[in-house]
Design a protein around this motif. Structure first.
Motif, PDB file in Angstrom:
ATOM      1  N   ILE A 336     -42.516 -20.593 -28.830  1.00 60.00           N
ATOM      2  CA  ILE A 336     -42.847 -19.633 -29.885  1.00 60.00           C
ATOM      3  C   ILE A 336     -42.660 -20.243 -31.270  1.00 60.00           C
ATOM      4  O   ILE A 336     -43.354 -19.870 -32.232  1.00 60.00           O
ATOM      5  N   GLY A 337     -41.771 -21.214 -31.396  1.00 58.57           N
ATOM      6  CA  GLY A 337     -41.558 -21.859 -32.687  1.00 58.57           C
ATOM      7  C   GLY A 337     -42.729 -22.714 -33.130  1.00 58.57           C
ATOM      8  O   GLY A 337     -42.890 -22.985 -34.327  1.00 58.57           O
ATOM      9  N   ASP A 338     -43.545 -23.181 -32.194  1.00 57.14           N
ATOM     10  CA  ASP A 338     -44.699 -24.016 -32.522  1.00 57.14           C
ATOM     11  C   ASP A 338     -45.993 -23.217 -32.583  1.00 57.14           C
ATOM     12  O   ASP A 338     -47.024 -23.741 -33.015  1.00 57.14           O
ATOM     13  N   LEU A 339     -45.950 -21.978 -32.136  1.00 55.48           N
ATOM     14  CA  LEU A 339     -47.181 -21.208 -31.970  1.00 55.48           C
ATOM     15  C   LEU A 339     -47.822 -20.822 -33.299  1.00 55.48           C
ATOM     16  O   LEU A 339     -49.041 -20.912 -33.457  1.00 55.48           O
ATOM     17  N   GLY A 340     -47.021 -20.383 -34.265  1.00 55.45           N
ATOM     18  CA  GLY A 340     -47.574 -19.888 -35.520  1.00 55.45           C
ATOM     19  C   GLY A 340     -48.420 -20.923 -36.239  1.00 55.45           C
ATOM     20  O   GLY A 340     -49.551 -20.641 -36.671  1.00 55.45           O
ATOM     21  N   ALA A 341     -47.887 -22.133 -36.371  1.00 53.83           N
ATOM     22  CA  ALA A 341     -48.623 -23.193 -37.065  1.00 53.83           C
ATOM     23  C   ALA A 341     -49.903 -23.547 -36.325  1.00 53.83           C
ATOM     24  O   ALA A 341     -50.942 -23.822 -36.940  1.00 53.83           O
ATOM     25  N   PHE A 342     -49.833 -23.533 -35.001  1.00 53.06           N
ATOM     26  CA  PHE A 342     -51.016 -23.879 -34.210  1.00 53.06           C
ATOM     27  C   PHE A 342     -52.104 -22.817 -34.363  1.00 53.06           C
ATOM     28  O   PHE A 342     -53.289 -23.143 -34.510  1.00 53.06           O
TER      29      PHE A 342
END
Length: 659
Positions: A336-342
């Motif tokens: 979830i920590g990488d999802l927003g930027a992606f």
């Protein structure tokens, strides 16, 4: 979930009935086009046998309301059946209306009634009451009604005895519908039978027959699996059942293909849930795991607020979650920590795609843009939903309390110690009256990693639980947690530090990921913790796995192997020549020739698995060497809260009845 519940008021009585809304849901079923094994054959077999069962029902040649079939479903079966067939197919086989089994009279004009039920005593008692009401109050003679019961997945002598004692057995016909594994996606199968409590607390092994039967059914389609390995008491029972079922078949099971080449599944790994009770207690951090945690995923569907989907409906909207959506297939396993930027990166790409229309001047350029437009619009719609859904999830995951809980969990995993800060956090959670399953998850996680809690700490926390949540709710629940080994007093040696070291379960320094890059560590799924169950899978498929069996002795249950051509018939592994033979078999099989296809491993979790464990196995498929394809099967998809919910047992207080 395939068939959706809706309510209506029937007739003058105005009774509230639950009927299944007729919708075409085929578009929501997973296409099953890209798996390592063609799982579409599994669904087609289940659909064909369901239609054959419906075809056996008596039907009148006259097309009247009374000539149709009233289909009454156990509510727990409406979702699974919706993954097998669409409502149109039920209608084509004479089904007039579909109802849920409720504890009230069935109001129908149909002369043929078919029940599809789980073989549970309480459900059968409910059936018996409804059948008596049908016979006594419908005003129709018994010979004017045809009542058939299909138990799913098989008949039960206990249930039939209940029907006999209720004096309705002679008034109906009892069959079974052998529904076993149901594909949820290209690489996931499930029995849709929650059974953790039954297996590991109540000692009811009924579901193990379904596990074994489902595996033998797969062998009938894809060839006999030459290698079976496993860990756990239930897993060993399943292996023994498989051997008995194989011997009962008059002809050896052969691959369904005419070419007669090697079986499509090379290895079966059976793993008991109680071998790794720690992983489901950890907070899931993948996108799919958090959707399940916060919104609830059932039978491959999630109920969402219409606002998330950009709709103005007045009630929750059901949305399928599978690889039919290419975007979801890409992001489901992301942290979830990488999802927003992606997602932001993808949104910019969609915007740039739309902007290309300004550059389309010639006819050929306009034609090329129009070809892209449909895909752009589909991606845009999917992206909007996932952005809104991720934003709802991040309202939780960005909170200070969520971060504090993750830190406390990770500290327990890395230090094997229940710190004063952890005790204080648990005490505060109890005082805030947080949901009991969430509190128990954290408490049991510390008990497992610390080798039990200090006597004083355990007594204090148990007293606070009883005070806050009530004696009726906690009396049986605390006893159950102790019996399962999830909660105990500290005594003897703590085995977690050695397991953590041997299986490399904790990675202290997780590397930073570039946007969209593949994680370099299996522990990515839990921000530094590699699921014990998946490390066990990784260890069991590699060469010389048998030589390290002593290292797994702290885990419960026997370790066993049954490999094609070995003299041993699946006995518990002991130091012997068989182990050496198995090791040589592993070493030879681990290096496939260039002409052979990628080996396929079926991992079957007995007692449930989490979405994060599935994500970790997908990571193995992409990154482990030599390469293997993994198919995940499970009795059901679970998470830590669901596991705890199954253990919580409220004590019925009947003292007020004395008044």
């Amino acid at each position: 979930r395939g068939v959706h519940a809706a309510t209506h008021l029937p007739g003058a009585e105005g009774r509230r009935r639950e009927r299944i809304e007729v919708k075409n849901v085929m578009s929501g079923m997973p296409k099953l086009e890209n798996g390592a094994v063609p799982l579409l054959a599994v669904r087609e077999y289940a659909r064909a046998t369901l239609m054959e069962a419906l075809a056996t029902l008596p039907q009148s040649p006259q097309a009247t309301a009374a000539s149709g079939v009233a289909l009454v479903l156990d509510p727990t079966l409406s979702g699974p059946l919706g993954l097998v067939a669409e409502v149109r197919e039920f209608r084509e086989h004479g089904v007039e209306k579909i109802y849920h089994l409720l504890d009230e009279p069935l109001q129908t004009e149909c002369s043929t009634i078919a029940y599809f039920l789980r073989p549970r005593v309480e459900v059968t008692q409910q059936l018996a009451r409804q059948v008596r009401l049908l016979l006594n109050e419908s005003g129709r003679a018994p010979d004017q009604l045809s009542i058939t019961v299909f138990y799913v997945p098989r008949r039960s002598l206990v249930c039939e005895k209940v029907l006999e004692e209720a004096d309705v057995y002679e008034s109906l016909t009892v069959h079974e519908y052998n529904l076993h594994l149901i594909p949820l996606d290209d690489d996931v199968l499930t029995l849709e039978q929650p059974c953790f409590r039954e297996l590991y607390l109540d000692g009811d092994p009924s579901v193990l027959h379904s596990v074994a039967t489902s595996i033998v059914q797969l062998e009938g389609m894809f060839g006999t699996i030459p290698s079976i390995r496993g860990k756990g008491r239930c897993a060993q029972q399943v292996m023994q059942m498989i051997m008995q079922m194989r011997q009962a078949v008059s002809q050896p099971i052969q691959p369904a293909r005419a070419s007669g080449d090697t079986p499509e599944i090379g290895t079966l790994l059976l793993i008991d849930r109680d071998v790794d009770l720690l992983t489901p207690l950890c907070t899931e951090l993948t996108y799919e795991g958090l959707i399940h945690q916060l919104f609830g995923v059932a039978h491959g569907y999630v109920d969402l607020d219409p606002e998330i989907l950009g709709q103005s409906a007045s009630r929750m909207v059901k949305r399928e979650l599978n690889s039919n959506d290419p975007l979801y297939a890409r992001i489901r396993d992301m942290h979830i920590g990488d999802l927003g930027a992606f997602l932001n990166h993808l949104a910019r790409g969609v915007h740039q795609g739309y902007e290309e229309r300004h550059c389309a001047v010639t006819v050929s350029q306009i034609k090329a843009f129009m070809k892209k437009l449909n895909k752009l619009q589909h991606t845009h719609k999917s992206l909007a939903m996932h952005v809104n859904l991720a934003e709802r999830i991040q309202r939780v995951t960005k909170s200070a309390d969520f971060h504090q809980r993750i830190e406390i969990e990770q500290l327990a995993l890395s230090t094997a110690f229940c710190s004063a800060d952890a005790e204080a956090y648990i005490e505060d959670a109890i005082a805030r009256d947080e949901p009991l399953p969430s509190v128990l998850r954290l408490l049991c996680l510390h008990s497992l990693t610390s080798g039990g809690l200090k006597a004083k700490t355990l007594a204090s926390l148990q007293a606070e639980l009883v005070h806050q949540y009530g004696y009726e709710r906690m009396a049986h629940t605390l006893s159950a947690l102790h019996r399962l080994g999830l909660l105990r007093r500290q005594e003897g040696r703590n085995t977690w530090p050695s397991l953590k070291k041997v299986l490399q379960l904790v990675v202290d320094d997780m590397p930073e990921l570039e946007l969209g890059a593949e994680p370099s560590e299996l522990a990515y799924t839990y921000s530094g913790y590699a699921p014990l169950s998946v490390r066990l899978v990784q260890w069991m498929v590699h060469p010389l796995w048998t030589s390290r069996r002593e290292l797994l002795s702290p885990l419960p249950g026997p370790l066993f192997a049954l490999d094609e051509g070995l003299p041993s018939a699946g006995a518990t592994m002991e130091p012997s020549a068989n182990a050496d033979t198995a090791a040589r078999h592993d070493k030879a099989a681990s290096v496939p020739s260039p002409a052979t296809k990628t080996p396929v491993v079926l991992v079957f979790f007995i007692g449930g698995c989490t979405f994060s464990e599935i994500s970790a196995l997908r990571w193995l498929r992409r990154n482990d060497t030599p390469r293997r394809d993994y198919i995940v099967a499970s009795t059901h998809i679970a998470n830590g809260d669901a596991l705890m919910d199954s253990v919580i047992d409220t004590l019925e207080n009947k003292l007020h009845d004395l008044d």
